[in-house]
Design an enzyme around this catalytic site. Structure first.
Site, PDB file in Angstrom:
ATOM      1  N   GLU A  21      60.782  79.075  47.484  1.00 42.89           N
ATOM      2  CA  GLU A  21      60.623  77.874  48.275  1.00 42.89           C
ATOM      3  C   GLU A  21      61.562  78.228  49.620  1.00 42.89           C
ATOM      4  O   GLU A  21      62.579  79.021  49.323  1.00 42.89           O
ATOM      5  CB  GLU A  21      60.961  76.589  47.790  1.00 42.89           C
ATOM      6  N   ALA A  36      61.419  64.988  56.691  1.00 36.60           N
ATOM      7  CA  ALA A  36      60.736  63.714  56.708  1.00 36.60           C
ATOM      8  C   ALA A  36      60.826  63.180  57.941  1.00 36.60           C
ATOM      9  O   ALA A  36      60.970  61.898  58.247  1.00 36.60           O
ATOM     10  CB  ALA A  36      60.846  62.615  55.554  1.00 36.60           C
ATOM     11  N   ARG A  90      56.612  62.350  48.831  1.00 38.09           N
ATOM     12  CA  ARG A  90      57.075  61.105  49.751  1.00 38.09           C
ATOM     13  C   ARG A  90      58.206  61.423  50.797  1.00 38.09           C
ATOM     14  O   ARG A  90      58.134  61.162  51.858  1.00 38.09           O
ATOM     15  CB  ARG A  90      57.815  60.081  48.687  1.00 38.09           C
ATOM     16  N   TYR A  98      61.133  65.184  38.069  1.00 36.23           N
ATOM     17  CA  TYR A  98      62.670  64.919  38.023  1.00 36.23           C
ATOM     18  C   TYR A  98      63.030  64.900  36.495  1.00 36.23           C
ATOM     19  O   TYR A  98      62.973  63.781  35.795  1.00 36.23           O
ATOM     20  CB  TYR A  98      63.019  63.824  38.991  1.00 36.23           C
ATOM     21  N   GLN A 116      62.781  69.076  40.485  1.00 32.22           N
ATOM     22  CA  GLN A 116      63.909  69.163  40.893  1.00 32.22           C
ATOM     23  C   GLN A 116      64.941  70.230  40.218  1.00 32.22           C
ATOM     24  O   GLN A 116      64.669  70.491  39.145  1.00 32.22           O
ATOM     25  CB  GLN A 116      64.523  67.666  40.787  1.00 32.22           C
TER      26      GLN A 116
HETATM   27  P1  FAD Z   1      57.457  59.712  44.790  1.00 25.51           P
HETATM   28  O1  FAD Z   1      56.818  60.314  43.679  1.00 25.51           O
HETATM   29  O2  FAD Z   1      56.882  58.725  45.626  1.00 25.51           O
HETATM   30  O3  FAD Z   1      58.576  58.958  44.193  1.00 25.51           O
HETATM   31  C1  FAD Z   1      59.517  58.337  45.061  1.00 25.51           C
HETATM   32  C2  FAD Z   1      60.551  57.211  44.418  1.00 25.51           C
HETATM   33  O4  FAD Z   1      59.560  56.030  44.058  1.00 25.51           O
HETATM   34  C3  FAD Z   1      60.750  57.406  42.718  1.00 25.51           C
HETATM   35  O5  FAD Z   1      61.955  56.960  42.492  1.00 25.51           O
HETATM   36  C4  FAD Z   1      59.620  56.754  41.818  1.00 25.51           C
HETATM   37  O6  FAD Z   1      59.943  56.533  40.785  1.00 25.51           O
HETATM   38  C5  FAD Z   1      59.292  55.423  43.009  1.00 25.51           C
HETATM   39  N1  FAD Z   1      57.936  55.213  42.718  1.00 25.51           N
HETATM   40  C6  FAD Z   1      56.820  55.875  42.813  1.00 25.51           C
HETATM   41  N2  FAD Z   1      55.513  55.024  42.688  1.00 25.51           N
HETATM   42  C7  FAD Z   1      56.178  53.943  42.743  1.00 25.51           C
HETATM   43  C8  FAD Z   1      55.405  52.764  42.598  1.00 25.51           C
HETATM   44  N3  FAD Z   1      54.003  52.511  42.427  1.00 25.51           N
HETATM   45  N4  FAD Z   1      56.407  51.480  42.632  1.00 25.51           N
HETATM   46  C9  FAD Z   1      57.630  51.523  42.882  1.00 25.51           C
HETATM   47  N5  FAD Z   1      58.269  52.675  42.962  1.00 25.51           N
HETATM   48  C10 FAD Z   1      57.577  53.781  42.766  1.00 25.51           C
HETATM   49  N6  FAD Z   1      61.878  66.324  50.457  1.00 25.51           N
HETATM   50  C11 FAD Z   1      61.438  66.650  51.817  1.00 25.51           C
HETATM   51  O7  FAD Z   1      61.813  65.775  52.762  1.00 25.51           O
HETATM   52  N7  FAD Z   1      60.735  67.836  52.196  1.00 25.51           N
HETATM   53  C12 FAD Z   1      60.337  68.606  51.255  1.00 25.51           C
HETATM   54  O8  FAD Z   1      59.738  69.633  51.580  1.00 25.51           O
HETATM   55  C13 FAD Z   1      60.775  68.380  49.912  1.00 25.51           C
HETATM   56  N8  FAD Z   1      60.335  69.337  48.903  1.00 25.51           N
HETATM   57  C14 FAD Z   1      60.651  69.136  47.719  1.00 25.51           C
HETATM   58  C15 FAD Z   1      60.330  69.952  46.651  1.00 25.51           C
HETATM   59  C16 FAD Z   1      60.824  69.772  45.590  1.00 25.51           C
HETATM   60  C17 FAD Z   1      60.280  70.877  44.224  1.00 25.51           C
HETATM   61  C18 FAD Z   1      61.523  68.649  45.003  1.00 25.51           C
HETATM   62  C19 FAD Z   1      61.472  68.213  43.663  1.00 25.51           C
HETATM   63  C20 FAD Z   1      61.620  67.630  45.965  1.00 25.51           C
HETATM   64  C21 FAD Z   1      61.345  67.773  47.388  1.00 25.51           C
HETATM   65  N9  FAD Z   1      61.769  67.212  48.278  1.00 25.51           N
HETATM   66  C22 FAD Z   1      61.602  67.198  49.417  1.00 25.51           C
HETATM   67  C23 FAD Z   1      62.628  65.837  47.979  1.00 25.51           C
HETATM   68  C24 FAD Z   1      61.745  64.755  47.733  1.00 25.51           C
HETATM   69  O9  FAD Z   1      61.088  64.293  49.014  1.00 25.51           O
HETATM   70  C25 FAD Z   1      62.477  63.438  47.302  1.00 25.51           C
HETATM   71  O10 FAD Z   1      63.123  63.653  46.044  1.00 25.51           O
HETATM   72  C26 FAD Z   1      62.047  61.982  47.347  1.00 25.51           C
HETATM   73  O11 FAD Z   1      63.110  60.872  47.121  1.00 25.51           O
HETATM   74  C27 FAD Z   1      61.084  61.698  46.303  1.00 25.51           C
HETATM   75  O12 FAD Z   1      59.885  62.464  46.858  1.00 25.51           O
HETATM   76  P2  FAD Z   1      58.722  62.117  45.691  1.00 25.51           P
HETATM   77  O13 FAD Z   1      57.574  62.975  46.486  1.00 25.51           O
HETATM   78  O14 FAD Z   1      58.981  62.634  44.572  1.00 25.51           O
HETATM   79  O15 FAD Z   1      58.160  60.723  45.787  1.00 25.51           O
END
Ligand code: FAD
Length: 287
Positions: free
Chosen positions: A17, A51, A108, A148, A179
């Site tokens: 990455e 973001a 997200r 995670y 993560q």
């Molecule tokens: P989601 O899967 O949407 O989850 C976010 C939160 O919402 C979680 O706590 C989840 O449990 C909760 N949730 C999900 N669905 C619901 C629902 N229906 N109702 C209520 N709560 C819900 N960040 C960046 O800005 N840019 C990047 O390029 C980037 N790359 C990443 C790559 C990897 C491998 C990892 C592990 C993380 C990366 N991140 C990046 C960080 C990531 O954006 C953050 O961890 C963010 O807080 C969550 O993103 P997510 O896509 O997991 O969100």
């Protein structure tokens, strides 16, 4: 080619990455990092996306183009949805498709400000799950998502984490990257937990080289990642000797990777931080 196909075809391998460079010198440094790491025949490389709206998405697009200069490198852009409007994402997907990309990491992201409400440009996507659905409905991409092992920081229980992660996977995710974690037991337990819940997609371990304890501690505290106490103390004790700290940290990461491999997890994703020398030291030791 789709990343799921590559993961199927290869018993082992590494993926990298990178993050988009902002200055001329960081562009050069990324180019050098990629050149250096090509030697290790990566399964694919991904490019993060901030973001912070359109400008950061544009930076990712430019950086993806840079990476594609390496003809044999399969490149996957990240897309974050928290600060984006649906129409903007649709447009971006169309552009990536036109450029021949087949894989997207759907996230997200984290917003430092309030996300935009729906407006004339279209509703917003609240969670990665919604972005995965949109991508699946619109285009034929292979989709990666973030997971995670210690639970996402906003969840109050591991059960809640599993529930929402499963929703995201059921929406159409094809593979996942974890993560960062520094204690492999979290990864092994996580895989068991997901298996029990019927999750069958590949879940690649995401490894961050532990070279600078201050920076990693800061990151770990916002990511809910545990740093084992013995290595934390050891690295802190070397705070005034950064080169030595780096060496001990690299040795720790090498051991962590070797343990994964010994346990049958031979495909490892690295958060490179665009640092060729650290990555080279680790990859030389584990290849
Ligand atoms: P989601 O899967 O949407 O989850 C976010 C939160 O919402 C979680 O706590 C989840 O449990 C909760 N949730 C999900 N669905 C619901 C629902 N229906 N109702 C209520 N709560 C819900 N960040 C960046 O800005 N840019 C990047 O390029 C980037 N790359 C990443 C790559 C990897 C491998 C990892 C592990 C993380 C990366 N991140 C990046 C960080 C990531 O954006 C953050 O961890 C963010 O807080 C969550 O993103 P997510 O896509 O997991 O969100």
């Amino acid at each position: 080619m789709k990343i799921t196909k590559i993961l199927e075809k290869n018993e082992n391998g590494v993926s990298f990455e990178f993050f988009p460079p902002k200055t001329e010198s960081s562009k050069k440094s990324l180019a050098l990092t990629v050149k250096t790491l090509m030697k290790y025949k990566p399964l694919y490389a991904s490019m993060t996306c901030g973001a912070g709206g359109g400008a950061t998405r544009e930076n990712t697009k430019i950086a993806v183009e840079m990476l594609r200069n390496e003809k044999s490198l399969l490149v996957m852009p990240h897309i974050t949805c928290i600060d984006a409007k649906t129409e903007e994402i649709r447009e971006l997907l169309g552009e990536y498709k036109k450029e021949g990309l087949e894989n997207i990491m759907a996230l997200r992201g984290d917003s430092s400000r309030e996300s935009p409400k729906s407006d004339s440009l279209g509703a917003c996507l609240s969670y990665a799950r919604d972005l995965v659905r949109l991508i699946k409905d619109e285009r034929d991409f292979c989709i990666g998502v973030a997971v995670y092992p210690e639970g996402h920081i906003e969840t109050s229980t591991l059960e809640e984490d599993v529930q929402y992660t499963k929703e995201k996977i059921d929406a159409g995710a094809d593979f996942a990257v974890t993560q960062m974690f520094f204690d492999n037991a979290y990864y092994y337990k996580y895989l068991d937990r997901m298996k029990k819940h019927g999750v069958e997609i590949p879940i690649l371990p995401g490894i961050l080289p532990l070279t600078n304890i201050d920076k990693v501690k800061e990151l770990a505290s916002v990511c809910r990642t545990t740093i084992p106490r013995d290595i934390e103390e050891k690295l802190i004790s070397l705070s005034k000797r950064p080169e030595e700290m780096k060496k001990v940290g690299i040795d720790f990461t090498i051991k962590q990777c070797k343990d994964l491999m010994k346990n049958g997890f031979k495909k490892i994703h690295f958060f490179t931080l665009n640092q060729p020398e650290t990555m080279k030291a680790i990859l030389e030791a584990i290849s």
